[in-house]
Design a protein around this motif. Structure first.
Motif, PDB file in Angstrom:
ATOM      1  N   ALA A   1      -4.021   7.935   7.714  1.00  0.00           N
ATOM      2  CA  ALA A   1      -3.450   6.822   8.476  1.00  0.00           C
ATOM      3  C   ALA A   1      -3.928   5.491   7.930  1.00  0.00           C
ATOM      4  O   ALA A   1      -3.151   4.533   7.827  1.00  0.00           O
ATOM      5  CB  ALA A   1      -3.823   6.958   9.951  1.00  0.00           C
ATOM      6  N   LEU A   2      -5.217   5.411   7.576  1.00  0.00           N
ATOM      7  CA  LEU A   2      -5.756   4.166   7.026  1.00  0.00           C
ATOM      8  C   LEU A   2      -5.080   3.805   5.706  1.00  0.00           C
ATOM      9  O   LEU A   2      -4.749   2.636   5.469  1.00  0.00           O
ATOM     10  CB  LEU A   2      -7.266   4.292   6.813  1.00  0.00           C
ATOM     11  CG  LEU A   2      -7.959   3.068   6.206  1.00  0.00           C
ATOM     12  CD1 LEU A   2      -7.778   1.847   7.096  1.00  0.00           C
ATOM     13  CD2 LEU A   2      -9.449   3.358   5.979  1.00  0.00           C
ATOM     14  N   LEU A   3      -4.841   4.800   4.871  1.00  0.00           N
ATOM     15  CA  LEU A   3      -4.172   4.545   3.592  1.00  0.00           C
ATOM     16  C   LEU A   3      -2.756   3.996   3.813  1.00  0.00           C
ATOM     17  O   LEU A   3      -2.327   3.063   3.120  1.00  0.00           O
ATOM     18  CB  LEU A   3      -4.117   5.830   2.757  1.00  0.00           C
ATOM     19  CG  LEU A   3      -5.467   6.364   2.259  1.00  0.00           C
ATOM     20  CD1 LEU A   3      -5.273   7.693   1.532  1.00  0.00           C
ATOM     21  CD2 LEU A   3      -6.143   5.345   1.345  1.00  0.00           C
ATOM     22  N   ILE A   4      -2.040   4.578   4.777  1.00  0.00           N
ATOM     23  CA  ILE A   4      -0.702   4.079   5.080  1.00  0.00           C
ATOM     24  C   ILE A   4      -0.782   2.661   5.637  1.00  0.00           C
ATOM     25  O   ILE A   4       0.029   1.788   5.295  1.00  0.00           O
ATOM     26  CB  ILE A   4       0.012   5.009   6.082  1.00  0.00           C
ATOM     27  CG1 ILE A   4       0.263   6.377   5.451  1.00  0.00           C
ATOM     28  CG2 ILE A   4       1.332   4.392   6.542  1.00  0.00           C
ATOM     29  CD1 ILE A   4       1.209   6.354   4.262  1.00  0.00           C
ATOM     30  N   GLY A   5      -1.762   2.395   6.507  1.00  0.00           N
ATOM     31  CA  GLY A   5      -1.925   1.055   7.055  1.00  0.00           C
ATOM     32  C   GLY A   5      -2.207   0.026   5.980  1.00  0.00           C
ATOM     33  O   GLY A   5      -1.623  -1.066   5.978  1.00  0.00           O
ATOM     34  N   LEU A   6      -3.088   0.367   5.055  1.00  0.00           N
ATOM     35  CA  LEU A   6      -3.410  -0.561   3.967  1.00  0.00           C
ATOM     36  C   LEU A   6      -2.207  -0.769   3.049  1.00  0.00           C
ATOM     37  O   LEU A   6      -1.970  -1.889   2.568  1.00  0.00           O
ATOM     38  CB  LEU A   6      -4.603  -0.029   3.171  1.00  0.00           C
ATOM     39  CG  LEU A   6      -5.939   0.015   3.931  1.00  0.00           C
ATOM     40  CD1 LEU A   6      -7.015   0.681   3.077  1.00  0.00           C
ATOM     41  CD2 LEU A   6      -6.370  -1.395   4.340  1.00  0.00           C
ATOM     42  N   LEU A   7      -1.456   0.298   2.817  1.00  0.00           N
ATOM     43  CA  LEU A   7      -0.241   0.163   2.012  1.00  0.00           C
ATOM     44  C   LEU A   7       0.756  -0.749   2.705  1.00  0.00           C
ATOM     45  O   LEU A   7       1.402  -1.591   2.069  1.00  0.00           O
ATOM     46  CB  LEU A   7       0.373   1.549   1.761  1.00  0.00           C
ATOM     47  CG  LEU A   7       1.653   1.580   0.921  1.00  0.00           C
ATOM     48  CD1 LEU A   7       1.389   1.017  -0.472  1.00  0.00           C
ATOM     49  CD2 LEU A   7       2.187   3.012   0.824  1.00  0.00           C
ATOM     50  N   GLY A   8       0.875  -0.596   4.031  1.00  0.00           N
ATOM     51  CA  GLY A   8       1.767  -1.477   4.780  1.00  0.00           C
ATOM     52  C   GLY A   8       1.323  -2.922   4.723  1.00  0.00           C
ATOM     53  O   GLY A   8       2.148  -3.843   4.698  1.00  0.00           O
TER      54      GLY A   8
END
Length: 271
Positions: A187-194
């Motif tokens: 989830a953190l990786l997706i958040g940072l990508l966003g």
């Protein structure tokens, strides 16, 4: 010593994947078409969740579950017609959105047992419906779904592969700490990508694991409810997933928390 067959860990993978593809295709189409198709889809999904929940608690009177599910669908549709898509935050508390309280309040009267449970969890389902309305068929919703999906996928594969200590064995015996933490990291990786795409600020991206955790807790709460009433799935509507509530339980928890955070942030900003 008991030796488990590794293939049993993946026995539900094929139906889960196929059902997930179908659900994803429906969601993508609804998002692409926008309102009113998107609003209808959310209204129906929330109505099915409420109806299944009511039937879990009182299976002897299916007419009540149909009534409450239908009212929930209608309430979400009415509430959604009062949200300003350009500025959804301004329309979150109106006479129309307050109709979302009707199903949990009426159900607390009609359901003979577990009334407080119905009132509280049905209220969370309706709050999640408001969250999906507020996010609308746009980039925020897409990235929200990506956070939940990544958390679920990472947790599923890492948990089944690595195993290890159980997260909450009495309530959800299949969930492990390895899968839970993997879900937070994903989830953190997706958040940072966003954040790199301008959808979130870097600070907002750091809340992605919290959203994922709320989704995981939504899954656990639903599992606890099903264990309490002695059933495995909320229904057999979706192959490999059970019912609509089984598929939306994580999103209900995550969207509910998102609405709480949004409300808290708006109060902070206004003061």
């Amino acid at each position: 010593m008991k030796i488990s067959n590794p293939s049993t860990n993946w026995s539900d993978l094929a139906p889960r994947v196929l059902s997930a593809i179908v659900l994803a295709a429906i969601a993508i189409l609804a998002i692409a078409l926008g309102n009113p198709i998107y609003l209808i889809l959310i209204a129906v999904a929330i109505g099915l969740c409420v109806g299944e929940f009511a039937r879990l608690l009182q299976p002897s009177t299916p007419k009540i579950s149909v009534l409450l599910g239908g009212l929930a669908t209608l309430a979400v549709f009415v509430a959604g017609s009062g949200i300003n898509g350009a500025d959804p935050g301004r329309g979150l508390v109106t006479a129309k959105t307050l109709t979302l309280l009707i199903p949990p309040l009426l159900g607390a009267v009609l359901i003979k047992e577990h009334r407080l449970l119905f009132l509280s969890y049905c209220s969370l389902i309706m709050l999640a419906g408001l969250g999906f309305i507020a996010m609308g068929p746009g980039p925020v919703l897409i990235w929200f779904l990506m956070i939940i999906i990544m958390s679920d996928v990472a947790g599923y594969f890492v948990g089944r592969t690595m195993g290890g200590p159980k997260f909450w064995p009495r309530i959800s015996p299949k969930k492990t700490w390895s899968g839970t933490v993997a879900g937070w990291v994903g989830a953190l990786l997706i958040g940072l990508l966003g954040a790199t795409q301008g959808v979130f600020t870097p600070t907002e991206a750091l809340f992605a694991p919290l959203i994922a955790f709320a989704g995981q807790m939504g899954d656990i709460v639903a599992s606890a409810i099903k264990r309490k009433v002695g059933v495995k799935d909320s229904s057999n509507l979706i192959p490999g997933h059970g019912g609509m509530l089984d598929r939306f339980d994580a999103m209900i928890g995550a969207a509910g928390l998102l609405m709480v955070l949004t409300g808290a942030a708006s109060l902070f900003v206004s003061t």
